[in-house]
Motif scaffolding. Sequence first.
Motif, PDB file in Angstrom:
ATOM      1  N   GLU A 108       0.786  -0.945  -0.105  1.00  0.00           N
ATOM      2  CA  GLU A 108      -0.089   0.481  -0.080  1.00  0.00           C
ATOM      3  C   GLU A 108       0.894   0.926   0.426  1.00  0.00           C
ATOM      4  OE1 GLU A 108      -3.262  -0.467  -0.033  1.00  0.00           O
ATOM      5  OE2 GLU A 108      -3.116  -2.124  -0.450  1.00  0.00           O
ATOM      6  N   LEU A 109       2.244   1.423   0.447  1.00  0.00           N
ATOM      7  CA  LEU A 109       3.067   2.212   1.058  1.00  0.00           C
ATOM      8  C   LEU A 109       4.006   2.720  -0.515  1.00  0.00           C
ATOM      9  CD1 LEU A 109       4.501   4.530   2.322  1.00  0.00           C
ATOM     10  CD2 LEU A 109       5.901   2.774   2.850  1.00  0.00           C
ATOM     11  N   ASP A 112       1.521   3.848  -2.675  1.00  0.00           N
ATOM     12  CA  ASP A 112       1.157   5.482  -2.467  1.00  0.00           C
ATOM     13  C   ASP A 112       1.917   6.586  -2.997  1.00  0.00           C
ATOM     14  OD1 ASP A 112      -1.226   4.912  -1.406  1.00  0.00           O
ATOM     15  OD2 ASP A 112      -0.622   4.467   0.606  1.00  0.00           O
ATOM     16  N   ARG A 146       2.740  10.784  -0.182  1.00  0.00           N
ATOM     17  CA  ARG A 146       1.685   9.787   0.091  1.00  0.00           C
ATOM     18  C   ARG A 146       0.441   9.890   0.576  1.00  0.00           C
ATOM     19  NH1 ARG A 146       0.202   6.768   4.644  1.00  0.00           N
ATOM     20  NH2 ARG A 146       0.972   9.621   6.525  1.00  0.00           N
ATOM     21  N   VAL A 147      -0.205  11.464   0.501  1.00  0.00           N
ATOM     22  CA  VAL A 147      -0.653  11.757   0.876  1.00  0.00           C
ATOM     23  C   VAL A 147      -1.530  12.482   0.413  1.00  0.00           C
ATOM     24  CG1 VAL A 147      -1.033  10.442   2.883  1.00  0.00           C
ATOM     25  CG2 VAL A 147      -0.066  12.560   3.352  1.00  0.00           C
ATOM     26  N   ARG A 161      -4.947   9.148   1.296  1.00  0.00           N
ATOM     27  CA  ARG A 161      -3.610   7.901   0.211  1.00  0.00           C
ATOM     28  C   ARG A 161      -4.184   8.501  -0.857  1.00  0.00           C
ATOM     29  NH1 ARG A 161      -5.427   2.647   2.718  1.00  0.00           N
ATOM     30  NH2 ARG A 161      -3.768   2.683   0.940  1.00  0.00           N
ATOM     31  N   ASN A 162      -2.597   9.058  -1.466  1.00  0.00           N
ATOM     32  CA  ASN A 162      -2.834   8.989  -2.881  1.00  0.00           C
ATOM     33  C   ASN A 162      -3.137   7.529  -3.931  1.00  0.00           C
ATOM     34  OD1 ASN A 162      -1.922  11.434  -2.808  1.00  0.00           O
ATOM     35  ND2 ASN A 162       0.408  10.980  -2.594  1.00  0.00           N
TER      36      ASN A 162
END
Length: 269
Positions: A108-109, A112, A146-147, A161-162
Amino acid sequence: MLILVIAVVVRNVTHRLITRVVNRAGNSTSISGRLRRGGPSTDGIDILLNERRKQRAETMGSVLRHVASIVIMGTAVLTVLDRLTIPIAPLLTSVGILGVAIGFGAQELVKDFIAGMFMLMEDQYGVGDVIDSGAAIGTVEAVTLRVTRLRDADGRVWYIRNGTITRVGNESQGWSRAYIDVPVAYDADVPAVRALLGRVAEDLWNDPEYRESVIVEEPAVFGIEQISDTSVIFRVSAKTLPSRQAEVARELRMRVKAALDGAGIALVA
């Protein structure tokens, strides 16, 4: 020691080159004046575009500097180990296995970050834009890899979150459109009402307060938008600078109301 010194020098030179390119990209001349059909640039949209360009350039510069540091210093360390006859094959294998494990654990990171990089490179939105991200609608206050941070009309701050943004509706790029619907009685004089609304649109276009800083081109009366058994609905539209459509729509409503009252034409619910 010589390898490490060379690596540090190369890293510093690379960082300076990246910083120079970023500064040049962030301070490049705005071309927003084209939105006014070749007329002079508008200060409001220039500020918005410059802020977006600067933020995008700084973020990409930060990413490039980190990547350059990792690549240059990592290569230098491996070269030093090889010169010291220390076997690096087991180390590379361990790093590869660790990278795979981290990749699976931080999918997920990574998603993002990749989405954030493409968003910045494609200039999908920037600070000050009003966007609909699906999860929330509001003004962008900050953008990172990230966001994205939004503030909605009620003042709530949203951190999105992108990687979760699948579509974006941007109300602040290029131009916006303000429009109002004017319902009058079914038996009203259609040509007279249309001529009246045309005069209102022309007066707004000739008002220096709006023509110089808000409205992009002359408002238009589209004519009859809808017909029912009790009313005829006219639509008036105006192309405006980004995010200024609500202001123009309110002014149009006030002027249309005053003009209809003066002509003795009643609005129909």
